[in-house]
Motif scaffolding. Sequence first.
Motif, PDB file in Angstrom:
ATOM      1  N   GLY A 137       0.818  -1.211   0.000  1.00 48.91           N
ATOM      2  CA  GLY A 137       0.000   0.000   0.000  1.00 48.91           C
ATOM      3  C   GLY A 137       0.852   1.262   0.000  1.00 48.91           C
ATOM      4  O   GLY A 137       0.556   2.229  -0.705  1.00 48.91           O
ATOM      5  N   ALA A 138       1.941   1.242   0.773  1.00 51.14           N
ATOM      6  CA  ALA A 138       2.830   2.406   0.843  1.00 51.14           C
ATOM      7  C   ALA A 138       3.597   2.608  -0.454  1.00 51.14           C
ATOM      8  O   ALA A 138       3.990   3.732  -0.787  1.00 51.14           O
ATOM      9  CB  ALA A 138       3.809   2.243   2.000  1.00 51.14           C
ATOM     10  N   ALA A 139       3.809   1.529  -1.190  1.00 48.49           N
ATOM     11  CA  ALA A 139       4.579   1.603  -2.438  1.00 48.49           C
ATOM     12  C   ALA A 139       3.677   1.650  -3.667  1.00 48.49           C
ATOM     13  O   ALA A 139       4.140   1.436  -4.785  1.00 48.49           O
ATOM     14  CB  ALA A 139       5.518   0.401  -2.531  1.00 48.49           C
ATOM     15  N   SER A 140       2.399   1.954  -3.481  1.00 54.23           N
ATOM     16  CA  SER A 140       1.436   1.878  -4.597  1.00 54.23           C
ATOM     17  C   SER A 140       1.755   2.839  -5.737  1.00 54.23           C
ATOM     18  O   SER A 140       1.513   2.535  -6.909  1.00 54.23           O
ATOM     19  CB  SER A 140       0.011   2.136  -4.084  1.00 54.23           C
ATOM     20  OG  SER A 140      -0.065   3.414  -3.471  1.00 54.23           O
ATOM     21  N   GLU A 141       2.314   4.018  -5.417  1.00 50.24           N
ATOM     22  CA  GLU A 141       2.628   4.986  -6.479  1.00 50.24           C
ATOM     23  C   GLU A 141       3.868   4.562  -7.270  1.00 50.24           C
ATOM     24  O   GLU A 141       4.008   4.902  -8.441  1.00 50.24           O
ATOM     25  CB  GLU A 141       2.830   6.382  -5.870  1.00 50.24           C
ATOM     26  CG  GLU A 141       1.540   6.992  -5.337  1.00 50.24           C
ATOM     27  CD  GLU A 141       1.741   8.425  -4.897  1.00 50.24           C
ATOM     28  OE1 GLU A 141       2.820   8.992  -5.180  1.00 50.24           O
ATOM     29  OE2 GLU A 141       0.816   8.986  -4.284  1.00 50.24           O
ATOM     30  N   HIS A 142       4.766   3.847  -6.609  1.00 49.36           N
ATOM     31  CA  HIS A 142       5.976   3.336  -7.266  1.00 49.36           C
ATOM     32  C   HIS A 142       6.107   1.863  -6.897  1.00 49.36           C
ATOM     33  O   HIS A 142       6.941   1.506  -6.052  1.00 49.36           O
ATOM     34  CB  HIS A 142       7.213   4.120  -6.822  1.00 49.36           C
ATOM     35  CG  HIS A 142       7.091   5.596  -7.041  1.00 49.36           C
ATOM     36  ND1 HIS A 142       7.200   6.173  -8.283  1.00 49.36           N
ATOM     37  CD2 HIS A 142       6.848   6.611  -6.171  1.00 49.36           C
ATOM     38  CE1 HIS A 142       7.048   7.484  -8.174  1.00 49.36           C
ATOM     39  NE2 HIS A 142       6.831   7.776  -6.903  1.00 49.36           N
ATOM     40  N   PRO A 143       5.283   1.013  -7.498  1.00 44.40           N
ATOM     41  CA  PRO A 143       5.246  -0.409  -7.127  1.00 44.40           C
ATOM     42  C   PRO A 143       6.614  -1.083  -7.185  1.00 44.40           C
ATOM     43  O   PRO A 143       7.425  -0.795  -8.062  1.00 44.40           O
ATOM     44  CB  PRO A 143       4.286  -1.013  -8.159  1.00 44.40           C
ATOM     45  CG  PRO A 143       3.459   0.137  -8.627  1.00 44.40           C
ATOM     46  CD  PRO A 143       4.373   1.332  -8.608  1.00 44.40           C
ATOM     47  N   LEU A 144       6.839  -1.940  -6.217  1.00 39.94           N
ATOM     48  CA  LEU A 144       8.079  -2.715  -6.157  1.00 39.94           C
ATOM     49  C   LEU A 144       7.793  -4.155  -6.534  1.00 39.94           C
ATOM     50  O   LEU A 144       6.657  -4.628  -6.439  1.00 39.94           O
ATOM     51  CB  LEU A 144       8.664  -2.668  -4.738  1.00 39.94           C
ATOM     52  CG  LEU A 144       9.092  -1.302  -4.211  1.00 39.94           C
ATOM     53  CD1 LEU A 144       9.490  -1.419  -2.745  1.00 39.94           C
ATOM     54  CD2 LEU A 144      10.268  -0.762  -5.022  1.00 39.94           C
ATOM     55  N   GLU A 145       8.831  -4.862  -6.921  1.00 39.76           N
ATOM     56  CA  GLU A 145       8.674  -6.279  -7.215  1.00 39.76           C
ATOM     57  C   GLU A 145       8.283  -7.026  -5.944  1.00 39.76           C
ATOM     58  O   GLU A 145       8.669  -6.638  -4.833  1.00 39.76           O
ATOM     59  CB  GLU A 145       9.987  -6.855  -7.760  1.00 39.76           C
ATOM     60  CG  GLU A 145      10.381  -6.304  -9.114  1.00 39.76           C
ATOM     61  CD  GLU A 145      11.686  -6.907  -9.612  1.00 39.76           C
ATOM     62  OE1 GLU A 145      12.295  -7.697  -8.849  1.00 39.76           O
ATOM     63  OE2 GLU A 145      12.093  -6.582 -10.736  1.00 39.76           O
ATOM     64  N   ALA A 146       7.518  -8.089  -6.119  1.00 39.19           N
ATOM     65  CA  ALA A 146       7.070  -8.886  -4.978  1.00 39.19           C
ATOM     66  C   ALA A 146       8.260  -9.375  -4.159  1.00 39.19           C
ATOM     67  O   ALA A 146       8.200  -9.437  -2.924  1.00 39.19           O
ATOM     68  CB  ALA A 146       6.237 -10.069  -5.456  1.00 39.19           C
ATOM     69  N   GLU A 147       9.365  -9.705  -4.824  1.00 39.69           N
ATOM     70  CA  GLU A 147      10.551 -10.188  -4.127  1.00 39.69           C
ATOM     71  C   GLU A 147      11.099  -9.133  -3.173  1.00 39.69           C
ATOM     72  O   GLU A 147      11.526  -9.443  -2.052  1.00 39.69           O
ATOM     73  CB  GLU A 147      11.629 -10.590  -5.134  1.00 39.69           C
ATOM     74  CG  GLU A 147      12.904 -11.110  -4.487  1.00 39.69           C
ATOM     75  CD  GLU A 147      13.982 -11.442  -5.499  1.00 39.69           C
ATOM     76  OE1 GLU A 147      15.049 -11.903  -5.069  1.00 39.69           O
ATOM     77  OE2 GLU A 147      13.759 -11.222  -6.713  1.00 39.69           O
ATOM     78  N   THR A 148      11.077  -7.866  -3.604  1.00 39.99           N
ATOM     79  CA  THR A 148      11.576  -6.785  -2.762  1.00 39.99           C
ATOM     80  C   THR A 148      10.687  -6.600  -1.544  1.00 39.99           C
ATOM     81  O   THR A 148      11.171  -6.421  -0.419  1.00 39.99           O
ATOM     82  CB  THR A 148      11.671  -5.474  -3.554  1.00 39.99           C
ATOM     83  OG1 THR A 148      12.535  -5.664  -4.679  1.00 39.99           O
ATOM     84  CG2 THR A 148      12.203  -4.341  -2.689  1.00 39.99           C
TER      85      THR A 148
END
Length: 202
Positions: A137-148
Amino acid sequence: MARISVAQRRSDFINAAVEVIAVHGIDGATTRRIAEQAQANLAMLHYCYDSKEDLFADVYEFVAGRYRDLVKSSDPHSTLVDTARQLLRGVMEWYLESPSFTAAALELINWARRQHGERGIAVYDQALETVRAALRGAASEHPLEAETIDQIAYVIATLADGFALNWLTYGDRAAATEQMETAVSVLESWLAARLGTTPVAQ
């Protein structure tokens, strides 16, 4: 005198079981001790629960739910780094203020893993997934890979677990408070290296 509902009595027994498990462990958590801790008679406990296994199942669900609530209440709905920091700090602060819960949670997770296999892993999985959801949710604007996201959740869990074991072992509040800051600094430095952010100055 107002009659106490069965639901309230069950809640009393669950909270009492947490305290007894923290002091005496799973094997020492007899129904008699739990009833005494809840200031109730043994017959009332057996009226509310058919067996100790049924009571422990509710205690187990209580512990799992408490982790979910803890993570949600610690989520600042801000940046990824702020969210990660607050998640770690929130869990450690709860451990610091609730040593009985911390000790009982560790006992129950190990007990359930031994007795019920996958169910014993479930409470840990649920807590990690709640952390992952907050991070996503916090990374929604700049999505990260699931692994990260998985790696960040793992680092938070590892630092929180290490803090819990150290706090339970030594019981030194002053040292534990300093160690909380150390753990947060470690997380920030790791995030800076992993994400290319700047650690927050202490």
